[in-house]
Design an enzyme around this catalytic site. Structure first.
Site, mmCIF file in Angstrom:
data_model
loop_
_atom_site.group_PDB
_atom_site.id
_atom_site.type_symbol
_atom_site.label_atom_id
_atom_site.label_comp_id
_atom_site.label_asym_id
_atom_site.label_seq_id
_atom_site.Cartn_x
_atom_site.Cartn_y
_atom_site.Cartn_z
ATOM 1 N N ALA A 33 -6.841 -2.981 -2.390
ATOM 2 C CA ALA A 33 -6.141 -1.747 -2.026
ATOM 3 C C ALA A 33 -5.380 -1.965 -0.716
ATOM 4 C CB ALA A 33 -7.134 -0.597 -1.887
ATOM 5 N N ASN A 34 -4.846 -0.902 -0.143
ATOM 6 C CA ASN A 34 -4.184 -0.993 1.167
ATOM 7 C C ASN A 34 -4.340 0.330 1.899
ATOM 8 O OD1 ASN A 34 -1.783 0.793 0.639
ATOM 9 N ND2 ASN A 34 -1.499 -0.722 -0.985
ATOM 10 N N ARG A 35 -3.794 0.409 3.119
ATOM 11 C CA ARG A 35 -4.068 1.547 4.004
ATOM 12 C C ARG A 35 -3.186 2.770 3.777
ATOM 13 N NH1 ARG A 35 -7.572 -0.220 7.771
ATOM 14 N NH2 ARG A 35 -7.478 -2.437 8.295
ATOM 15 N N SER A 36 -2.360 2.776 2.745
ATOM 16 C CA SER A 36 -1.482 3.926 2.532
ATOM 17 C C SER A 36 -2.290 5.203 2.297
ATOM 18 C CB SER A 36 -0.590 3.673 1.313
ATOM 19 O OG SER A 36 0.069 4.859 0.938
ATOM 20 N N ALA A 99 2.757 2.610 -1.886
ATOM 21 C CA ALA A 99 2.483 1.261 -1.391
ATOM 22 C C ALA A 99 1.797 0.512 -2.527
ATOM 23 C CB ALA A 99 1.604 1.315 -0.148
#
Ligand code: CTP
Ligand code: CA
Length: 227
Positions: A33-36, A99
């Site tokens: 995943a990512n921080r969006s 993102a």
């Protein structure tokens, strides 16, 4: 009621917005995943709807509520997001604010991967479909206005201009996502808009204000003056 009383400059237009991160499964309990946070994409979807557009929001996993007046579709992975977007066509405007994870595990394990006392497992990745590039190249179904974001940590305007060319979209909203900027997950954004005319620097402002400014510029592009 009162919520929708603002001037509906975008009525009659259909818009598609992507927002949030994607989750790419590694096994049944783990993902990439990512921080969006989805805040910018959700703010844009809400503002377009407030101005009368018919909005479909395709959202990755976020903790935000569905924006009022917006048809929100929930997905996990990039491939699900692409499928939902293609299903939402035709639209007049597409805005890719998600993102999207660039990569996913090339093989999703059917069972939880266990420590087996040997080497840690090597993660083999493969590239995800590029939703913005696909929408920009969707032939007869291509939205009249395709807008992307560019998350950059250096040479922001230059990299974003190159990205606009590469993706085939009409406008790119570039933002600084370096750790110092606090953009990812934070309340503010500083945007450089790039179109075929050149570059426009917007002052640092809230993600809601960015959404308002973008909606106004879209209304202008569709020749929808304030009434
Ligand atoms: N995007 C997309 N699908 C992908 C990757 C990106 O739709 N698989 C969209 C994003 O929503 C954004 C734009 O493409 O509107 C640019 O995303 P960004 O991550 O900045 O660019 P990439 O082309 O993925 O390049 P890189 O991450 O290597 O800078
Ligand atoms: Ca990327």
């Amino acid at each position: 009621e009162a919520y929708f009383s603002a001037s509906r400059r975008l009525s009659g237009l259909r818009a598609l917005v992507t927002s949030g991160p994607t989750h790419e499964a590694i096994d049944p309990v783990r993902y990439i995943a990512n921080r969006s946070s989805g805040r910018q994409g959700h703010a844009i979807a809400a503002e377009l709807a407030r101005q009368g557009a018919e909005v479909t929001l395709v959202s990755g996993p976020v903790t935000l509520p569905d924006p009022p007046g917006v048809n929100t579709l929930h997905v996990n992975s990039a491939r699900e997001m692409l499928q939902a977007c293609e299903g939402a066509l035709p639209v007049d405007i597409a805005i890719c604010a998600a993102a999207v994870s660039d990569w996913r595990a090339s093989e999703e394990a059917g069972q939880k991967i266990k420590k087996d006392g040997k080497e840690p497992p090597a993660l083999k990745l493969c590239e995800n479909p590029d939703i913005l590039a696909r929408l920009s190249a969707s032939g007869a179904k291509r939205p009249r206005l395709v807008i992307g974001f560019a998350a950059e940590t250096s040479d922001i305007a230059e990299q974003a201009a190159a990205k606009r060319q590469r993706k085939g979209c009409d406008w790119i909203l570039a933002n600084d996502v370096s750790a110092e900027s606090g953009t990812f997950g934070g309340p503010d954004n500083r945007i450089i808009l790039i179109d075929d005319q050149g570059q426009e620097d917007w002052p640092r402002s809230s993600k809601d204000a960015v959404a308002q400014r973008l909606a106004a510029r879209i209304a202008q592009a569709f020749d929808r003056p304030h009434r």
